[in-house]
Design an enzyme around this catalytic site. Structure first.
Site, PDB file in Angstrom:
ATOM      1  CG  ASP A   1     -13.351 -40.758   2.698  1.00  0.00           C
ATOM      2  OD1 ASP A   1     -12.866 -41.533   1.873  1.00  0.00           O
ATOM      3  OD2 ASP A   1     -14.321 -40.026   2.440  1.00  0.00           O
ATOM      4  CD  GLU A  34     -13.483 -37.608  -1.841  1.00  0.00           C
ATOM      5  OE1 GLU A  34     -14.485 -37.415  -1.139  1.00  0.00           O
ATOM      6  OE2 GLU A  34     -13.063 -38.753  -2.132  1.00  0.00           O
ATOM      7  CD  GLU A  88     -19.822 -42.658   1.559  1.00  0.00           C
ATOM      8  OE1 GLU A  88     -19.183 -41.686   1.960  1.00  0.00           O
ATOM      9  OE2 GLU A  88     -19.690 -43.145   0.410  1.00  0.00           O
TER      10      GLU A  88
END
Length: 709
Positions: A374, A402, A300
């Site tokens: 993820d 998340e 990332e």
């Protein structure tokens, strides 16, 4: 016997309280509430704590026991029966008992009923002070749940060496993927002002056996390694140390350039290696028991060794050499994916790390997310587990939700954690579970570890909601013992956090145990993944397809078209199945054996394919969405019925959040069905409700201020 005693405690407590709810609580005390027991049980509590050793950890163990005993008595000044003797073999009282302490390791403990000078005592003994502390909390759990103290004969020790929280906390006190307020670390006021909350944080973690904490975000700032911030970290370390907790720091790979003025961060450059050694020496002068570094590299946009055409082993070993003389370790994350579109994002970590198995220094652990994408509501176990036998593998779970509704959706993650840990890699035949990879027993590794991305913030209840505390609790208990039963953990947590009354615990645990599957059903059923709106990951966005990198788009993952849906990871597609051991690969490659829960993860399936019950895939998909919404409605009604057992403040918060969850589950269901129906062209199954709004309405929703991003 134990169940009868717990039930008796609950009945007496109910008679004492009548039908009135408990007094209001804000959740700050977590599972360490220490509320008065019924008189009969309180009278049986030990009367005193005897600790002869002058050790900081044994001192806080004694203080915690005294705090618990005082809180569990309606009248704290009343005496009790017998005493609690605590200590290691250095204590004459403990040594005289001749207990078998040698096999306990540094953190194991014994709980024993014994007789000293003709009087009954309860003994907490260990080889080292940390074991005494963990034993103290184990005894306190028994006291809170009204479990018997007579004939105690308990031996326990952790199966995993490093049990660590990863705080994704930034220096400005924002928290990446945080849904419980600001960071608890007040960097601006440290090192001079130490928030008393740090002590309660340490107590909570020690009660679970968590023995490490990474203070700062994996998306690290180089400033975290400067002298002022090292001093701030040292102040936190001083507070946590008596509770058996080491501090670690996330290190930015390019820090030699940003702080050291070097022209390169090449891990094979002698000047770079010298810089890291000097930095490690500086840290250890200030924090002698510093744990080491956590590193996110070449992921990332973060800098890393691949910037210099070096391997991940080259990068990790440079930092490992710096901390090795001090006994430190490096946790090197395997969460990587290329800046250009890979064949399959799920394959990349394996492709980069498998070739360097055995090339890492012996104080490096490779930290691998539970799944290859993820932290999705459901993923198959990561193919790296079992594929790197020469390298200690540290699993990384996400406690903060998340992708699972943030703090307002009730989703118990103990079942997710256990599902992964129980998965069989078949790396060395049947029984080669992820748990055995992680605890080091499968391949004989000295180092072992489990990490959890913390859900902790400045909210009074620590986690943003009462039931999110259960995920912190479950992580700690499974980190201690990766084969523990998630239902037993939920039962324990509910009894400690609310009441041990079975008329509350049984339905509350049923809610918890079904909650993760409910979320999977209304968000990502049948093996779908990454359908969340992008960036903040709040709400559905399966239609998103216009982001710069293909693997940022939900359409990349579901690949729905007029003929079917799902990501083909067999030989006819990306062949990601080949990264698993042959028995696992064969199962995942066969749509008839994959199982419905992971079907669309591994296969592109025709809308009209017949499922096991004869229904088409399309009808089954719609019914899974409906099943998820229905399950949340059931949870909400179950909670309504539990109102007499819960204080008003925590009951009302949970009720409000369940209303949010039910509304958002319907939103997920309606938006997803509207979109996939526009692709499939199929009618809804008979009797199925149409989405409340047209597809364009769902696409138009915008949430620029969603938390945690």
């Amino acid at each position: 016997m134990m169940r009868r005693l717990v039930a008796r405690c609950a009945v007496v407590l109910a008679l004492m309280l009548g039908a009135a709810p408990a007094s209001a609580e804000d959740g700050y005390d977590l599972w360490l509430r220490y509320r008065p027991l019924p008189a009969a049980q309180a009278a049986a509590l030990p009367g005193a704590v005897a600790a002869q050793e002058q050790d900081p950890t044994i001192r806080v163990a004694a203080q915690e026991l005294e705090r618990a005993l005082a809180g569990l008595r309606a009248n704290p000044r009343e005496g009790g029966q017998g005493a609690i003797v605590i200590g290691t073999a250095r204590s004459p009282q403990v040594a005289a008992l001749g207990l078998p302490l040698a096999g306990l390791g540094d953190e194991g403990y014994l709980l024993r009923s014994a007789t000293v000078a003709g009087r009954p005592v309860t003994v907490i003994a260990a080889s080292r002070p940390a074991g005494v502390l963990y034993g103290a909390f184990a005894l306190i759990r028994r006291l809170q749940l009204c479990q018997p103290l007579d004939r105690l004969n308990v031996t326990d020790r952790p199966k995993v060496k490093l049990r660590i929280l990863n705080h994704w906390d930034n220096l400005d006190r924002s928290v990446e993927r945080g849904y419980a307020g600001q960071s608890i670390w007040d960097w601006w006021r440290l090192p001079d002002a130490k928030d008393p909350r740090y002590i309660d944080y340490a107590r909570a973690n020690a009660s679970l056996g968590i023995n490490g904490t990474v203070l700062n975000n994996v998306n690290a700032k180089a400033e975290s390694l400067t002298a002022p911030y090292i001093a701030k970290a040292a102040a936190v370390a001083d507070t946590l140390r008596p509770y058996g907790i080491k501090v670690y720091l996330s290190a930015r790979f390019s820090a030699p350039i940003e702080l050291g003025g070097l022209k390169t961060a090449d891990p094979l450059d002698p000047a770079v290696r010298a810089w890291w050694k000097a930095k490690a020496d500086e840290i250890y002068r200030t924090i002698p028991d510093f744990g080491g570094f956590l590193v996110k590299a070449n992921s990332e946009g973060q800098p890393g060794p691949r910037d210099y055409h070096r391997s991940h082993a080259d990068g990790a070993n440079a930092l490992a050499a710096a901390v090795a003389p001090h006994g430190g370790i490096v946790m090197w994350r395997a969460f990587v994916y290329a800046e250009t579109d890979p064949e399959d994002r799920a394959k990349q970590a394996y492709s980069e790390f498998k070739p360097v198995d055995g090339k890492f220094a012996d104080n490096v652990l490779v930290q691998v997310k539970n799944g290859a994408i993820d932290f999705q509501p459901r993923e198959p176990f990561h193919p790296l587990f079992g594929a790197m036998p020469k390298t200690p593998m540290m699993i990384e779970f996400q406690i903060t939700k998340e992708y699972l509704g943030f703090s307002t959706h009730l989703v118990y993650l103990g079942t997710l954690f256990a599902e992964t840990l129980e998965a069989d890699t078949f790396a060395k035949g049947r029984g080669s579970t992820v748990a055995r990879v992680v605890d080091g027993s499968l391949d004989g590794h000295r180092l072992s570890g489990i990490a959890g991305v913390a859900n902790i913030g400045r909210d009074r209840d620590w986690s943003g909601s009462t039931f999110d505390q259960a995920n912190w609790y479950a992580f700690g208990r499974l980190a201690w013992n990766p084969t523990a039963d998630p239902r037993a953990i939920a039962t324990e947590w509910a009894g400690l956090t609310f009441t041990p009354d079975p008329t509350f615990v049984r339905p509350a645990v049923e809610m918890m145990m079904g909650s993760r599957q409910a979320a999977v059903d209304y968000m990502t059923p049948l093996g779908l993944a990454h359908l969340m709106a992008t960036g903040h990951h709040y709400g559905p966005g399966p239609w998103v397809s216009d982001l710069a990198r293909p693997e940022w788009n939900p359409t990349y993952y579901h690949r729905a078209n007029a003929s079917g849906i799902g990501f083909d990871r067999t030989r006819t597609g990306s062949n990601a199945v080949a990264q698993y051991a042959p028995p696992v690969a064969r199962r995942f490659a066969d749509p008839g054996k994959t199982g419905e829960d992971l079907l669309l993860w591994f296969h592109h399936v025709a809308w009209d394919r017949r499922m096991a019950d004869g229904s088409t895939l399309w009808d089954t998909l719609v019914r899974r969405y409906d099943r998820g919404v229905t399950a949340v409605g059931t949870m909400r009604r179950q909670w309504d019925a539990l109102r007499p057992h819960v204080d008003a403040e925590r009951w009302e918060q949970t009720a409000a959040f369940l209303n949010v969850q039910e509304r958002e589950a319907r939103w997920w269901r309606d938006a997803s069905i509207a979109y996939f129906q526009s692709i499939s062209g199929r009618p809804l199954p008979a009797g199925t409700a149409q989405p409340e709004h047209p597809l364009d309405w769902y696409k138009a929703q915008s949430f620029p201020f969603a938390p945690g991003h």
